[in-house]
Motif scaffolding. Structure first.
Motif, mmCIF file in Angstrom:
data_model
loop_
_atom_site.group_PDB
_atom_site.id
_atom_site.type_symbol
_atom_site.label_atom_id
_atom_site.label_comp_id
_atom_site.label_asym_id
_atom_site.label_seq_id
_atom_site.Cartn_x
_atom_site.Cartn_y
_atom_site.Cartn_z
ATOM 1 N N VAL A 1 0.837 -1.205 0.000
ATOM 2 C CA VAL A 1 0.000 0.000 0.000
ATOM 3 C C VAL A 1 0.875 1.260 0.000
ATOM 4 C CG1 VAL A 1 -1.659 1.337 1.356
ATOM 5 C CG2 VAL A 1 -1.981 -1.117 1.062
ATOM 6 N N SER B 1 0.777 3.854 -3.126
ATOM 7 C CA SER B 1 0.375 5.256 -2.947
ATOM 8 C C SER B 1 1.454 6.195 -3.470
ATOM 9 C CB SER B 1 0.091 5.538 -1.475
ATOM 10 O OG SER B 1 1.264 5.377 -0.690
ATOM 11 N N ARG C 1 1.097 9.033 -6.907
ATOM 12 C CA ARG C 1 1.334 10.471 -6.768
ATOM 13 C C ARG C 1 2.742 10.901 -7.182
ATOM 14 N NH1 ARG C 1 3.946 10.948 -1.796
ATOM 15 N NH2 ARG C 1 3.768 9.122 -0.448
ATOM 16 N N VAL D 1 -6.506 5.469 -6.405
ATOM 17 C CA VAL D 1 -6.142 5.306 -4.992
ATOM 18 C C VAL D 1 -7.197 4.478 -4.265
ATOM 19 C CG1 VAL D 1 -5.767 6.527 -2.818
ATOM 20 C CG2 VAL D 1 -4.799 7.427 -4.940
ATOM 21 N N ILE E 1 -6.825 0.876 -4.706
ATOM 22 C CA ILE E 1 -5.736 0.326 -3.885
ATOM 23 C C ILE E 1 -6.150 0.213 -2.423
ATOM 24 C CG2 ILE E 1 -3.387 0.736 -3.052
ATOM 25 C CD1 ILE E 1 -2.909 2.252 -5.722
ATOM 26 N N ILE E 2 -6.763 1.270 -1.891
ATOM 27 C CA ILE E 2 -7.038 1.346 -0.459
ATOM 28 C C ILE E 2 -8.181 0.433 -0.037
ATOM 29 C CG2 ILE E 2 -7.786 2.882 1.395
ATOM 30 C CD1 ILE E 2 -4.918 3.305 0.561
#
Length: 300
Positions: free
Chosen positions: A226, A230, A234, A282, A285-286
């Motif tokens: 994770v 992340s 970005r 995101v 992923i989260i």
């Protein structure tokens, strides 16, 4: 009897009251700024905002324009290449380094500091350093040619087809040390009796790592994935420092696309649409991570 509150025990609502009061500003910031800003961005991504936000809704026009833009498609392609390489190599190199450090080698603290030091640098500094290292005039190519290999060519930052790989090299140099430390902490949490039992049973070390240790480190690997993912979504300042998106638009990434459209092209609607697509990435992923960590556990 269950359901009754003991006279001397405070209600659950008032337990750790000081801590709850102290966390109120942080919760307000999270709700008002983060959640409010996210909703505001998504809503205005459906508008025709230019220099200033304006509530003139145009439906999905910004998203259609976004996915028709060659620059955005190149940035998505670069992010996919960068993401796959970063996930694979940072995990593999980080785990190998962590496994070596776990052997109680001499000067472990020194080596750990050396490997972790690049993470303390900003991406701007890292990008500038690797811009010099990969520069064909006075970097690796120049040094190798000075040794005598005059035909050697290595200038990824100036070649459109491989520029993204030059950025990956710099990112691995900076981020692998953190991955190593996270996985090393996981390895140090493995019971010593497991290693002794594996040695008694004659199990080779690589099989012990592959079939026993790594499955036991699942929570550490998920958290590490994770964190890496992340950072991948970005990525911005490393690209700006190394190539500024060049040659041409060969090293564009989504975050740079958002910045350029919002603050240089003065097209907020297009920037908001690109930001929303990054937000969806995101969330992809989260959400699975949160489910695996919290929702998938059986409660006893």
């Amino acid at each position: 009897m269950t359901g009754q509150t003991h006279p001397g025990r405070p209600n659950k609502l008032f337990r750790n009251l000081n801590s709850k009061i102290a966390s109120i500003p942080m919760m307000l910031v999270a709700v008002v700024i983060f959640l409010g800003g996210t909703i505001w961005t998504v809503v205005y991504s459906f508008t025709n905002s230019k220099l200033l936000p304006r509530a003139k809704f145009v439906g999905l026009d910004q998203y259609e324009r976004l996915w028709d833009a060659p620059r955005w498609l190149i940035s998505i392609q670069n992010l996919a290449i960068y993401g796959v390489l970063m996930l694979v190599f940072s995990l593999v190199i980080g785990f190998v380094l962590a496994a070596l450090m776990d052997q109680k080698i001499r000067f472990e603290n020194t080596f750990r500091t050396i490997f972790l030091y690049p993470f303390a640098l900003s991406f701007i500094v890292t990008g500038l350093v690797w811009q010099w290292v990969l520069n064909p005039d006075y970097g690796v190519q120049s040094v190798v040619r000075a040794i005598g290999w005059t035909g050697f060519t290595f200038n990824p930052l100036y070649t459109s087809e491989i520029v993204i790989y030059g950025i990956v090299i710099a990112a691995l140099w900076q981020g692998t040390g953190l991955v190593m430390c996270l996985l090393l902490a996981g390895l140090r949490g493995i019971d010593e009796d497991i290693w002794k039992a594996a040695r008694v049973d004659g199990i080779p070390m690589w099989k012990t790592y592959l079939f026993i240790v790594i499955p036991m480190m699942r929570p550490v690997f998920i958290t590490t994935l994770v964190i890496i993912a992340s950072g991948i979504v970005r990525v911005y300042d490393l690209v700006v420092a190394q190539t500024s998106g060049g040659p041409g638009i060969a090293s564009e990434v989504p975050a740079k696309y958002v910045y350029d459209y919002m603050f240089q092209a003065q097209n907020l609607g297009q920037g908001f649409a690109a930001s929303t697509m990054m937000l969806i990435t995101v969330a992809i992923i989260i959400v699975p991570w949160a489910f695996l960590e919290f929702g998938g556990r059986k409660r006893v």
